[in-house]
Structure formats: structure tokens, C-alpha cells
Design a protein around this motif. Structure first.
Motif, PDB file in Angstrom:
ATOM      1  N   GLY A  81      11.223   1.386   6.694  1.00  0.00           N
ATOM      2  CA  GLY A  81      11.069   2.648   7.029  1.00  0.00           C
ATOM      3  C   GLY A  81      12.134   3.579   5.990  1.00  0.00           C
ATOM      4  N   GLY A  83      11.460   4.521   3.131  1.00  0.00           N
ATOM      5  CA  GLY A  83      10.581   5.355   2.131  1.00  0.00           C
ATOM      6  C   GLY A  83      10.843   6.760   2.103  1.00  0.00           C
ATOM      7  N   ALA A  88       5.161   6.120   5.218  1.00  0.00           N
ATOM      8  CA  ALA A  88       4.875   5.319   6.376  1.00  0.00           C
ATOM      9  C   ALA A  88       4.903   6.066   7.630  1.00  0.00           C
ATOM     10  CB  ALA A  88       6.191   4.154   6.425  1.00  0.00           C
ATOM     11  N   PRO A 119       6.642 -10.028   3.608  1.00  0.00           N
ATOM     12  CA  PRO A 119       6.891  -8.777   3.068  1.00  0.00           C
ATOM     13  C   PRO A 119       8.103  -8.021   3.816  1.00  0.00           C
ATOM     14  CG  PRO A 119       5.121  -8.818   4.809  1.00  0.00           C
ATOM     15  CD  PRO A 119       5.382 -10.314   4.250  1.00  0.00           C
ATOM     16  N   SER A 142      18.447   1.548  -4.665  1.00  0.00           N
ATOM     17  CA  SER A 142      19.601   1.764  -4.164  1.00  0.00           C
ATOM     18  C   SER A 142      19.933   1.473  -2.812  1.00  0.00           C
ATOM     19  CB  SER A 142      20.198   3.163  -4.166  1.00  0.00           C
ATOM     20  OG  SER A 142      20.209   3.692  -5.669  1.00  0.00           O
ATOM     21  N   ALA A 154       4.755  -1.605  -2.195  1.00  0.00           N
ATOM     22  CA  ALA A 154       3.490  -0.463  -1.804  1.00  0.00           C
ATOM     23  C   ALA A 154       4.116   0.604  -2.837  1.00  0.00           C
ATOM     24  CB  ALA A 154       3.691  -0.164  -0.345  1.00  0.00           C
ATOM     25  N   GLU A 155       5.517   0.788  -2.976  1.00  0.00           N
ATOM     26  CA  GLU A 155       6.005   1.895  -3.660  1.00  0.00           C
ATOM     27  C   GLU A 155       6.169   1.628  -5.401  1.00  0.00           C
ATOM     28  OE1 GLU A 155       6.126   4.848  -2.424  1.00  0.00           O
ATOM     29  OE2 GLU A 155       6.275   4.686  -0.500  1.00  0.00           O
ATOM     30  N   SER A 157       8.836   0.024  -6.538  1.00  0.00           N
ATOM     31  CA  SER A 157       9.927   0.654  -6.628  1.00  0.00           C
ATOM     32  C   SER A 157      10.666   0.270  -7.780  1.00  0.00           C
ATOM     33  CB  SER A 157      10.664   0.140  -5.182  1.00  0.00           C
ATOM     34  OG  SER A 157      10.379   0.567  -4.067  1.00  0.00           O
ATOM     35  N   GLY A 159      14.788   0.821  -9.820  1.00  0.00           N
ATOM     36  CA  GLY A 159      16.306   0.807  -9.536  1.00  0.00           C
ATOM     37  C   GLY A 159      17.183   0.856 -10.733  1.00  0.00           C
ATOM     38  N   GLU A 207       0.950   2.667  -2.088  1.00  0.00           N
ATOM     39  CA  GLU A 207       1.301   2.947  -1.037  1.00  0.00           C
ATOM     40  C   GLU A 207       0.791   2.945   0.186  1.00  0.00           C
ATOM     41  OE1 GLU A 207       2.606   7.082  -1.779  1.00  0.00           O
ATOM     42  OE2 GLU A 207       2.857   6.802  -3.678  1.00  0.00           O
ATOM     43  N   GLY A 211      -4.403  -1.841   1.804  1.00  0.00           N
ATOM     44  CA  GLY A 211      -4.402  -2.798   2.635  1.00  0.00           C
ATOM     45  C   GLY A 211      -2.759  -3.278   3.004  1.00  0.00           C
ATOM     46  N   ILE A 212      -2.702  -4.127   3.685  1.00  0.00           N
ATOM     47  CA  ILE A 212      -1.466  -4.725   4.112  1.00  0.00           C
ATOM     48  C   ILE A 212      -1.071  -5.875   3.330  1.00  0.00           C
ATOM     49  CG2 ILE A 212      -0.032  -5.186   6.156  1.00  0.00           C
ATOM     50  CD1 ILE A 212      -0.880  -2.614   6.823  1.00  0.00           C
ATOM     51  N   PHE A 334      22.896   9.509  -2.706  1.00  0.00           N
ATOM     52  CA  PHE A 334      22.149  10.455  -1.788  1.00  0.00           C
ATOM     53  C   PHE A 334      22.641  10.923  -0.555  1.00  0.00           C
ATOM     54  CE2 PHE A 334      17.766   8.412  -3.670  1.00  0.00           C
ATOM     55  CZ  PHE A 334      18.175   8.732  -4.949  1.00  0.00           C
ATOM     56  N   HIS A 379      18.524   8.307 -13.383  1.00  0.00           N
ATOM     57  CA  HIS A 379      18.359   6.872 -14.190  1.00  0.00           C
ATOM     58  C   HIS A 379      18.211   7.556 -15.619  1.00  0.00           C
ATOM     59  CE1 HIS A 379      18.374   5.064 -10.243  1.00  0.00           C
ATOM     60  NE2 HIS A 379      17.012   5.615 -10.077  1.00  0.00           N
ATOM     61  N   GLU A 423       9.952   6.817  -8.651  1.00  0.00           N
ATOM     62  CA  GLU A 423      10.010   5.709  -7.834  1.00  0.00           C
ATOM     63  C   GLU A 423       9.740   5.896  -6.411  1.00  0.00           C
ATOM     64  OE1 GLU A 423      13.855   4.228  -9.034  1.00  0.00           O
ATOM     65  OE2 GLU A 423      14.851   5.790  -7.878  1.00  0.00           O
ATOM     66  N   HIS A 424       9.853   7.216  -6.005  1.00  0.00           N
ATOM     67  CA  HIS A 424       9.646   7.353  -4.479  1.00  0.00           C
ATOM     68  C   HIS A 424       8.237   7.323  -4.057  1.00  0.00           C
ATOM     69  CE1 HIS A 424      14.146   8.863  -4.421  1.00  0.00           C
ATOM     70  NE2 HIS A 424      14.117   7.868  -4.686  1.00  0.00           N
TER      71      HIS A 424
HETATM   72  C1  LIG Z   1      19.432   5.794   0.335  1.00  0.00           C
HETATM   73  C2  LIG Z   1      18.064   5.442  -0.126  1.00  0.00           C
HETATM   74  C3  LIG Z   1      18.262   5.069  -1.588  1.00  0.00           C
HETATM   75  C4  LIG Z   1      16.898   4.908  -2.191  1.00  0.00           C
HETATM   76  N1  LIG Z   1      16.915   4.489  -3.417  1.00  0.00           N
HETATM   77  C5  LIG Z   1      15.928   3.849  -4.099  1.00  0.00           C
HETATM   78  C6  LIG Z   1      15.721   3.462  -5.264  1.00  0.00           C
HETATM   79  O1  LIG Z   1      16.920   3.567  -5.866  1.00  0.00           O
HETATM   80  N2  LIG Z   1      14.563   3.042  -6.020  1.00  0.00           N
HETATM   81  C7  LIG Z   1      13.408   3.259  -5.213  1.00  0.00           C
HETATM   82  O2  LIG Z   1      12.404   3.138  -5.809  1.00  0.00           O
HETATM   83  N3  LIG Z   1      13.358   3.614  -3.955  1.00  0.00           N
HETATM   84  C8  LIG Z   1      14.664   4.075  -3.242  1.00  0.00           C
HETATM   85  N4  LIG Z   1      14.457   4.550  -2.142  1.00  0.00           N
HETATM   86  C9  LIG Z   1      13.322   4.590  -1.475  1.00  0.00           C
HETATM   87  C10 LIG Z   1      12.624   3.469  -0.489  1.00  0.00           C
HETATM   88  O3  LIG Z   1      13.742   2.663  -0.087  1.00  0.00           O
HETATM   89  C11 LIG Z   1      11.771   2.646  -1.271  1.00  0.00           C
HETATM   90  O4  LIG Z   1      10.511   3.194  -1.313  1.00  0.00           O
HETATM   91  C12 LIG Z   1      11.255   1.314  -0.632  1.00  0.00           C
HETATM   92  O5  LIG Z   1      10.332   0.405  -1.385  1.00  0.00           O
HETATM   93  C13 LIG Z   1      10.586   1.404   0.812  1.00  0.00           C
HETATM   94  O6  LIG Z   1      10.704   0.376   1.510  1.00  0.00           O
HETATM   95  P1  LIG Z   1      10.553   0.180   3.131  1.00  0.00           P
HETATM   96  O7  LIG Z   1      10.373  -1.449   3.445  1.00  0.00           O
HETATM   97  O8  LIG Z   1      11.597   0.976   3.554  1.00  0.00           O
HETATM   98  O9  LIG Z   1       9.150   0.676   3.138  1.00  0.00           O
HETATM   99  P2  LIG Z   1       8.721   1.861   4.123  1.00  0.00           P
HETATM  100  O10 LIG Z   1       9.350   3.160   4.031  1.00  0.00           O
HETATM  101  O11 LIG Z   1       8.525   1.321   5.490  1.00  0.00           O
HETATM  102  O12 LIG Z   1       7.105   2.166   3.549  1.00  0.00           O
HETATM  103  C14 LIG Z   1       6.965   2.757   2.540  1.00  0.00           C
HETATM  104  C15 LIG Z   1       5.601   2.580   1.920  1.00  0.00           C
HETATM  105  O13 LIG Z   1       5.063   1.279   2.018  1.00  0.00           O
HETATM  106  C16 LIG Z   1       3.971   0.992   2.757  1.00  0.00           C
HETATM  107  N5  LIG Z   1       4.187  -0.261   3.225  1.00  0.00           N
HETATM  108  C17 LIG Z   1       5.497  -0.719   3.675  1.00  0.00           C
HETATM  109  N6  LIG Z   1       5.376  -2.051   4.040  1.00  0.00           N
HETATM  110  C18 LIG Z   1       3.930  -2.500   3.641  1.00  0.00           C
HETATM  111  C19 LIG Z   1       3.256  -3.470   3.741  1.00  0.00           C
HETATM  112  N7  LIG Z   1       3.609  -4.857   4.273  1.00  0.00           N
HETATM  113  N8  LIG Z   1       1.888  -3.510   3.154  1.00  0.00           N
HETATM  114  C20 LIG Z   1       1.464  -2.470   2.828  1.00  0.00           C
HETATM  115  N9  LIG Z   1       2.114  -1.313   2.765  1.00  0.00           N
HETATM  116  C21 LIG Z   1       3.210  -1.405   3.151  1.00  0.00           C
HETATM  117  C22 LIG Z   1       4.178   2.054   3.905  1.00  0.00           C
HETATM  118  O14 LIG Z   1       2.669   2.358   4.317  1.00  0.00           O
HETATM  119  C23 LIG Z   1       4.698   3.392   2.993  1.00  0.00           C
HETATM  120  O15 LIG Z   1       3.564   3.798   2.381  1.00  0.00           O
HETATM  121  C24 LIG Z   1      15.487   4.886  -1.351  1.00  0.00           C
HETATM  122  C25 LIG Z   1      15.765   5.273  -0.129  1.00  0.00           C
HETATM  123  C26 LIG Z   1      16.736   5.563   0.392  1.00  0.00           C
HETATM  124  C27 LIG Z   1      16.974   5.839   1.904  1.00  0.00           C
END
Ligand SMILES: Cc1cc2nc3c(=O)[nH]c(=O)nc-3n(C[C@H](O)[C@H](O)[C@H](O)COP(=O)(O)OP(=O)(O)OC[C@H]3O[C@@H](n4cnc5c(N)ncnc54)[C@H](O)[C@@H]3O)c2cc1C
Lengths: 492, 390
Positions: A81, A83, A88, A119, A142, A154-155, A157, A159, A207, A211-212, A334, A379, A423-424
Motif C-alpha cells: 500500500g 503506491g 491499489a 509477492p 526509496s 505491478a509498477e 518501480s 530507484g 498496475e 492479474g495478480i 518525500f 533522479h 516510476e509511480h
Molecule cells: C516514501 C515513498 C517513497 C517511494 N519511492 C519510490 C521510488 O523511489 N521509486 C518508485 O518506483 N516508487 C517509489 N514509491 C512508490 C511505491 O513504493 C512503489 O510504487 C511500490 O512498488 C509499491 O509497492 P507496494 O507493495 O506498496 O504496492 P501497492 O501500493 O500495494 O500497490 C501498487 C500497485 O500494484 C498493484 N499490486 C500490488 N501487489 C500486486 C500483486 N501481487 N499483483 C498484482 N498487482 C499488485 C496494485 O494493484 C497497485 O496497482 C515510493 C512510495 C513512498 C510512500
């Protein structure tokens, strides 16, 4: 096809889901508990789900998704959570399938440099568990101590160290996924080559709309022998930008090049006292890694480039403790913005690297026009900026102006050849900005992929794609797809 | 449309994506097309759509990105970039690869020795412009190296064998040409080569390339001279040899480089070539199984981008050994795909274990091309595998 009313179907779902998953893994009817799954890191968007399933295995996810498919109930996958685009946030009358309890590390193979993980494993845990074998997982958001590998997939991501090592997509060999019809497939393989269409590449970064994710095969790297880090201060963002260009033009690919402007430096200093100079207009954190000899050679060149571009001070990390302190400041950026204003919007856009200094000037102009302050961290090596738009949430006018400014900034990124997100992700937040970057044909092509994975449109609907409900007027002319015409799929 | 193209012609060579779009939109749904890099022998009832006339590029040296029309030849791109001290993540190239269009290379899913350090060529794709079979023009990604807006449809085009869309332009992330490159050749069988790679990783040596074939392991090392010399000293230690005794060559191009020599051999090989993926350590088991099944003595050979576990298996003759190899791969749960000159009517391209995601692949193919306008061995094989699993 479900024919009962939505409320009947939801009631039916609630009745049957408790038979599918053990007691304690399913939240139904507990309003406060359900509400805690109503938002992600972007708290502006909130929707309480009908049911939350805390899945423990692929089989449970499969069973729950199959039930969703049978009853036509939308669902969203969830990791930690964190994201930042509302990805989500549950769909209305939807189900959250949380993978956060699937935290197993199935395998770490030191010879093949592969980790197979569930996951819900936090990003940093993969590196921690690989460390005794001299390995690590390179993408380092981060949020890495909390965010899950499923969320990272999903994202797609990124860094700070992705400039040299690539993004999540470059480190995921394969994913086991439960598709929206309840079937389970493995996309990709244990080598980067798997015959057939490369579905893995399209799944990464989708995103949660395809699927999961239930299992992930990750590529690990050997820990570099040496790392050196410096912070270079500059009296203008232009000269810091010039130093970035000079380093890259010298043919150096540093492990990271991060930039902060004066306001961001101030915020980080207030939050964690990382030792940044409060009188600098901009600062660069540059890190080089590799073999000792490579690092020694390149580090000197990086310093020379900073000096040539007019750095006012170079601080070199003398040891690991100081290096950690430098990064602590940057990674806290942030949250640190909270030291400057009661509320802020974290924006995420990309411009060609060479346009960094000019876009900062434009952002400043836009901010001045509406009387708001913007702190910038980015970045710099890959042109990914994170303007932090500061505002007072008690003022409706300021809140609205801040949101408008944040949107204008990303649309400006597109105007100069960049992207609305580096990345977000698009999530809910930027679905309406997609039309700034993609026209009807582009979105149509993406929908063709979507319907192939999810013909009912039940996997995280309302995200990524602009919809009339979200964005007012339909962004672009609606054209029915062949599958819609034949009644095989519906658009969502 | 520019009017230069007659839609009824057997060879269609649009000069822009707008032309391609108009051409495809104007055709009858039942019209069959195959997508190729340049003109080919005519095929009965099938027109050929080629990217050879799509020309032009935009290079941003300071951003290290290139947007190129897919009709540009790889050799010309390579040469132009070299003048700026940059390169694409595909090297060393053979003479015939240099002569291929970017479109053909993308469509066929090229891999080179560079996969060791830079990932497969598809991984440096940051965007693509394409025309769907019904004429819809679309793009995915863009021209910046970091971008997560929307689905990544660029990478899925790579290796799709022209079954999804006509790709008209691609954006690539570029890399600086290293200050120096050396190649170290070591006589080693596969188990020995794997052990050496593992030890090199443990000693902090990251190779740029890692090729194996004909009993030779060739490791490429790149970077500043001091770093290369240190890496070579460490490798000499591992081999219990003196640096002076090692077989070293400078540079990353040209005939002495094992990677391009093997690739050239593959190109001129008359038999069937199967590409397979395994874990690094799986290469030893694969080779043992090939020998164990009596295939090696019948002339079956193996070339590998060893560090990333991508292998090419050459089957001499007219395919008589295919069944036996298929059984070997299945017993090891390894999936393979035929590469080289593929005929859509020539049976499934898949060998060994069925690749994951076949059902979804079929749905994707049918969603992009509902009328089956594009004739491609990918589509034929995916349909065959889903309807009549081997
Ligand atoms: C302080 C802070 C710093 C951050 N820095 C960065 C950074 O440097 N780089 C970066 O890229 N992001 C960053 N983020 C954003 C975030 O951490 C990333 O997007 C991260 O990948 C989300 O992972 P989560 O497990 O929290 O996913 P969630 O927030 O739970 O979900 C994100 C998305 O992924 C989907 N999802 C989650 N799990 C699954 C699964 N098992 N199967 C299918 N879909 C799924 C969800 O439906 C949603 O669409 C930052 C966020 C915060 C709060």
C-alpha cells in the motif's frame, strides 16, 4: 455471465468466500478494518472495499479470483500500500486481494544468481537475504524497506541506482500470475529467453490491471567490490545540471546521480540532518561502483566534472556510515517535505535529461504564478523529477491550485518530450493525463492487450485508462473493438 | 497516402507510418500479409509488407537515446553512433546482421553477446511506433529512458515475428562505447566454464560478454584500462596462470571474437537451429543430455550466451533429429523455439516444454489481429500448440 443484481452478487460472494479461505484471512463486515484498505500512499483517493482477502497461497488467490470472475465482481491486488498513484485503491463494490502475507523466499541460487520469491516480500528483504551470498537485488525504490516485490512488478518501480542497473523490468525473469479468469500462468522463464510472445514485459508495469502476481523470479547481481559517494554543491540548478551532462558526456554511467534544489535540501536537513549545505542552490549526490580500480578511476573524473562545472563544495563519504547518512537524507525527501508545509503533492514526471534545468525554470514560473512553493528532488541521471508541491490543505483555493499545478507540471514534461510518470505509475491519479501522452490509437492498442488478459474488465478497473466517468468528456473518440462488436468482451 | 503504393501489389513498402496505416485500413479483411525487413521471394496469396522504405532517425547524443525508423540498417546506425562514442546494446554484429533493418532485427528477437551486461536487445527498447493490422496507428513508451506510462507494448513487439503489428519506428536507450574492451579466450568445457563464471562473479568481476562454443569460453571485459588490467589479473589467478600466458585480444568487434564467429556460423548453417533458455547451471545438464541422447555424435552442436543461459542448438540435416531433441528438452522441462528461416506452414516453432502463457498469447494475437491478417510462424505455432498440444 452474471445476471443477478450487483448487491445480490456481492452478498453471494461474501457467503462463498469464507468457505474458500481459512477464517482470519478474510475481512468481511468489519468496517474499520475494511477501511484501512481503502487507500494507498496517495491518500487523496479512498474507497472502502466490500471484502479483503489476505491470501496465503497461489491456490487461494486462484480460488478468490475465480469467484470474482464467476460473479463479475471487480478486484484489486495489493502489496504494502505504498503506491503513490492510487493504484491499489479498491474499485467501487470491489474486493481487495492482499498479497502482503505471501512473504516466502522460495529460493536463492548463488550460482545462477536468481531469487524466487512470493509477492509480499519487501524489496529490501531480498537484498538482505541475498547479502550473505554476496548478492543483492538492484532496483531500490526509496520505499524499499516496506514496498513489496509484487507492487514493484505491478509498477515497474525504479530507484536511485536504476540509471546504471535498469528498472524492475530489467530484473524480473518471470512471474507466476493468476489471470482475471482464475487461470494460473507463468510468463517468462528462468533465463531471459522464453519462447513465444514476451508477455512478461507487458505484464511488468501493468498496475494490477492484468492479474495478480503470486510468484516472481528475480535476477540478482553480485555486490560491487567498491562504492564511492560524494555530494557536490552548486550555486545554481543550471550548473548542477551541466555537471550531470558533463559526467554522462565523459562516457561514465554512475551508479546514481541525484539532484536536490535548495528547498528540498532544507527539508531533508530539517528531517534527518544528513549534513547537506543549507546555503547551496542545488546539490548532486553522485555514486560510482564497481571494482576498486574502476571506482578509483571514475570517481576522480566525476570530481573533475563537478569542479569544472563550478561546484562550490564537495563532500566525500569517508566511510559506509557517512554514505548511509547521505542516502538517508535523499531517501527521506518525500516525508521531509512535511517539514516545510502542512501538505504537499509528490509529483513524478520525466524529461529528457538535457532538459532538466530548463524545466526547473518553467516549474518555478508556474509556481510563482499561483503563489505556491515547489521543492525538487530528482533522479537526474535519467531525467526523472519529483517536484513536491507545497500547500495548505485548510485552504480550498490553495489545495485546488496545488493539484492544478501538479498536473500542469507533468503535462509540461510531455510537452518537452518526456512522460507523465517515471516510476509511480498512472493509477487513478494520472489516468486523465494519459490523453496528454497517448492518442486514441495508442489507447486502443493498449486496450487490445487488456481485453486479451481480462475480457470482463474486473482486474483493477478504472486505473491507467482515462474514462469519461473519471475525466469528464471522453478523451478521444470511442471506437468499438472487434471483440466488443462480437460480444466477446466489454470495455471498462 | 503518397500515392506511391499500389495496395494490390505483392510487395508493399510504405515510406511512412501514415502510408502504412492508410494502406492497411484500405485493405479487405481477408487480405493476407507477412511483415518482413526487406523484399522476399513472393508467396502464394500473401503480400509482403516491408519496412525497408521507412527511413530516418533522431539521435540525441546527450540524452543517449535514438529514435529510428525500422527501415534503417543496423550497420549504418552502428557507424553513426560510433562517431559519437555510443552504441546500441547489440554487439558484436555479423556482416549480415549489419545489413539487416532495425525492424527485422526487432521482429526476430535478436540476441547478441551484449545480453550479458545490457540484457536482451528488447530491454533497451524504450518505445515503439506501430500500425495494427487494421490500420490503427499507435505508439507505446517514448524517447526517455525512464517511463512507466501505460503498458509496455514495445518490448512485446520484439521477437513477435511480425504477428502483432507493423513496427515503423523504435526508440532505443544507448550506451557509451567503453574506453577499452578486451576478450579473454579460455579452453573450457561447459562445467568448467560455469565454475569459472561463478568464481569470477564472486571475485567481483562483471563480464560484458560471456560466450561459449566449440570448447572455448570467451569473456569480454570493458571499462577503464586500470579496471580491465585488474580484472585480467584476477582471472589469471583463478586460472592459475600468469597474465602473459593468457590468450587476450583487444576490442569488441571483428572476426576473432567468438560471439560474432559463432553467430556467422549459425547464419550459414544449413540445418535447423533451436534457441533455448536455461539457468546458468542448467547449461551443463543440457549438454550432458544432448550427449547422453547420442545427439552430439550425430553432429548436434551448442553455442551459448552462457552467462545469461541462452543457447543455440544446431541440428544438421533435414530435421530427422528434431523428435529426439524435443524429447530431450521435454525431459529437462526446457522450452525452445526454432530460429532462422521460418516457414509459417512448416509446423510449430516450439520445441520441448510448452512455453508458459500460450493461452494468453493466443488471446493477445487474436485481439491485435482479429482477422488473422498477418501470416506469421508465431501465430500459426501458438494456435497449433493451443489446439493440438504436442
Ligand atoms: C516514501 C515513498 C517513497 C517511494 N519511492 C519510490 C521510488 O523511489 N521509486 C518508485 O518506483 N516508487 C517509489 N514509491 C512508490 C511505491 O513504493 C512503489 O510504487 C511500490 O512498488 C509499491 O509497492 P507496494 O507493495 O506498496 O504496492 P501497492 O501500493 O500495494 O500497490 C501498487 C500497485 O500494484 C498493484 N499490486 C500490488 N501487489 C500486486 C500483486 N501481487 N499483483 C498484482 N498487482 C499488485 C496494485 O494493484 C497497485 O496497482 C515510493 C512510495 C513512498 C510512500
Amino acid at each position: 455471465m452474471p445476471i443477478a443484481s450487483l448487491s445480490d452478487r456481492i452478498a453471494e460472494f461474501k457467503r462463498r468466500v469464507v468457505e474458500l479461505v481459512p477464517h482470519g484471512e478474510c475481512i468481511v463486515g468489519d468496517a474499520p478494518a475494511l477501511s484501512s484498505y481503502g487507500a494507498d500512499g496517495l491518500i487523496r483517493f479512498r474507497q472502502t472495499p466490500e471484502v479483503v482477502v489476505l491470501a496465503k497461497s497461489t491456490e487461494e488467490v486462484r480460488a478468490v479470483v475465480s469467484l470474482c470472475a464467476e460473479l463479475g465482481i471487480p478486484f484489486v491486488g495489493r502489496g504494502s500500500g505504498t503506491g503513490l498513484s492510487g493504484g491499489a485503491v479498491p474499485p467501487a463494490h470491489g474486493v481487495v486481494i492482499a498479497a502482503s502475507a505471501m512473504k516466502g523466499i522460495v529460493e536463492i541460487d548463488p550460482v545462477d544468481r536468481i531469487a524466487v520469491v512470493e509477492p509480499g516480500v519487501a524489496n529490501l528483504v531480498v537484498s538482505e537475504r541475498s547479502a550473505p551470498l554476496g548478492l543483492y537485488y538492484a532496483p531500490d525504490p526509496s520505499s524499499q524497506s516496506v514496498c513489496s516485490i509484487g507492487g514493484n512488478v505491478a509498477e515497474n518501480s525504479g530507484g536511485a541506482h536504476c540509471l546504471k542497473y535498469g528498472f524492475t523490468t530489467n530484473h524480473v525473469l518471470a512471474v507466476e500470475v493468476v489471470l482475471p479468469d482464475g487461470s494460473v500462468e507463468v510468463l517468462g522463464g528462468e533465463s531471459p529467453f522464453e519462447p513465444g510472445l514476451d508477455l512478461r514485459s507487458s505484464f511488468v508495469g501493468s498496475e494490477g490491471t492484468l492479474g495478480i502476481v503470486t510468484k516472481v523470479w528475480l535476477r540478482l547481481l553480485s555486490r560491487p567490490e567498491a562504492v564511492r559517494t560524494l555530494v557536490a554543491d552548486f550555486d545554481s540548478v543550471e550548473s548542477a545540471g551541466a555537471a550531470v551532462s558533463a559526467i554522462i558526456a565523459a562516457g561514465i554511467v554512475p551508479a546514481a546521480i541525484e539532484m536536490m534544489d535548495a528547498l528540498a535540501i532544507e527539508a531533508c536537513e530539517k528531517a534527518v540532518a544528513a549534513g547537506y549545505s543549507l546555503d547551496a542552490a542545488a546539490a548532486l549526490i553522485v555514486e560510482v561502483d564497481g571494482s576498486q580500480e574502476e571506482v578509483d578511476a571514475l570517481y576522480e573524473e566525476v570530481k573533475t566534472a563537478c569542479i569544472t562545472c563550478g561546484t562550490t563544495k564537495i563532500r566525500e563519504a569517508a566511510d559506509q556510515a557517512e554514505r548511509s547518512r547521505i542516502w538517508l537524507g535523499r531517501k527521506a525527501a518525500f516525508a521531509a517535505a512535511g517539514r516545510l508545509a502542512p501538505a504537499y503533492i509528490v509529483q513524478d514526471g520525466v524529461v529528457p535529461r538535457t532538459a532538466l534545468s530548463s524545466i526547473l525554470g518553467r516549474i518555478q514560473e508556474l509556481a510563482n504564478q499561483v503563489g505556491l512553493r515547489v521543492a525538487n528532488v530528482f533522479h537526474a541521471g535519467d531525467g526523472n523529477l519529483h517536484p513536491l508541491v507545497l500547500y495548505n490543505p485548510d485552504s480550498t483555493q490553495e489545495s485546488e491550485a496545488a493539484e492544478k499545478l501538479a498536473t500542469e507540471i507533468v503535462e509540461l514534461c510531455v510537452e518537452i518530450g518526456g512522460s507523465i510518470t517515471g516510476e509511480h505509475g498512472v493509477g487513478l491519479e494520472k489516468a486523465c493525463s494519459m490523453a496528454a501522452m497517448f492518442d486514441d490509437g495508442d489507447l486502443e492498442a493498449m486496450q487490445r492487450l487488456r481485453v486479451a488478459f481480462d475480457s470482463q474488465g474486473i482486474a483493477n478497473p478504472g486505473k491507467v485508462f482515462p474514462t469519461p466517468r473519471l475525466c469528464g468528456d471522453a478523451p478521444g473518440r470511442y471506437r468499438a473493438h472487434a471483440l466488443e462488436l462480437s460480444g466477446e468482451a466489454v470495455r471498462f | 497516402m503518397s500515392g506511391a503504393i499500389n495496395a494490390d501489389s505483392a510487395l508493399l513498402a510504405p515510406a511512412s507510418s501514415a502510408d502504412a496505416s492508410e494502406l492497411l485500413a484500405s485493405m479487405e479483411p481477408q487480405r493476407r500479409l507477412r511483415i518482413k525487413g526487406h523484399s522476399q521471394d513472393p508467396a502464394e496469396g500473401i503480400s509482403t509488407l516491408v519496412c525497408a522504405n521507412l527511413r530516418g532517425y533522431e539521435h540525441s547524443p546527450a540524452d543517449q537515446t535514438l529514435v529510428a525508423a525500422t527501415g534503417e540498417r543496423l550497420g549504418a546506425i552502428e557507424q553513426m553512433l560510433a562517431e559519437h562514442g555510443q552504441r546500441i546494446a547489440a554487439f558484436p554484429l555479423t556482416t549480415s546482421q549489419r545489413d539487416m533493418t532495425l525492424g527485422a532485427i526487432l521482429g526476430s528477437g535478436l540476441d547478441t553477446a551484449a545480453a550479458q551486461r545490457y540484457g536482451r536487445f528488447r530491454e533497451s527498447l524504450i518505445g515503439a511506433e506501430f500500425v495494427l493490422p487494421d490500420g490503427t496507428r499507435a505508439h507505446s513508451g517514448g524517447r526517455v529512458i525512464k517511463n512507466v506510462a501505460g503498458y509496455d507494448l514495445a518490448k512485446i513487439m520484439a521477437g513477435s515475428l511480425g504477428a502483432l503489428a507493423f513496427v515503423t519506428a523504435a526508440s532505443l536507450r544507448l550506451y557509451p562505447v567503453p574506453r577499452r574492451s578486451v576478450r579473454l579466450s579460455i579452453e573450457a568445457d561447459i562445467p568448467h566454464a560455469i565454475a569459472l563464471i561463478e568464481q569470477a562473479h564472486r571475485r567481483g568481476i562483471e563480464m560484458a560478454t560471456c560466450e561459449w562454443g566449440q570448447g572455448l569460453l570467451e569473456l569480454g571485459i570493458e571499462g577503464p584500462s586500470e579496471a580491465i588490467e585488474a580484472a585480467v589479473r584476477k582471472l589469471a589467478d583463478l586460472l592459475e596462470r600468469k597474465v602473459g600466458e593468457l590468450e587476450l585480444s583487444e576490442g569488441d568487434q571483428g572476426s576473432p571474437v567468438l560471439g560474432s564467429r559463432l553467430a556467422a556460423e549459425r547464419e550459414s548453417f544449413g540445418g535447423m537451429i533451436i534457441k533455448v533458455g536455461t539457468r546458468l547451471s542448467g547449461a551443463a545438464e543440457l549438454q550432458r543430455a544432448i550427449v547422453g541422447a547420442g545427439l552430439a555424435e550425430r553432429g548436434v552442436w551448442m553455442h551459448s550466451h552462457l552467462g545469461v543461459g541462452i543457447h543455440y542448438l544446431g541440428l544438421p540435416g533435414n530435421g530427422a533429429l528434431y523428435g529426439r531433441l524435443d524429447a530431450v528438452l521435454r525431459s529437462m522441462s526446457v522450452a525452445g523455439q526454432r530460429v532462422g528461416h521460418l516457414d509459417p506452414a512448416g509446423g510449430s516453432i516450439f520445441v520441448g516444454r510448452r512455453p508458459g502463457g500460450l493461452t494468453t498469447m493466443r488471446r493477445v494475437l487474436e485481439s491485435f489481429d482479429p482477422h488473422g491478417r498477418l501470416v506469421s510462424p508465431m501465430r500459426t505455432s501458438v494456435i497449433e500448440e493451443t489446439e493440438n498440444p504436442r
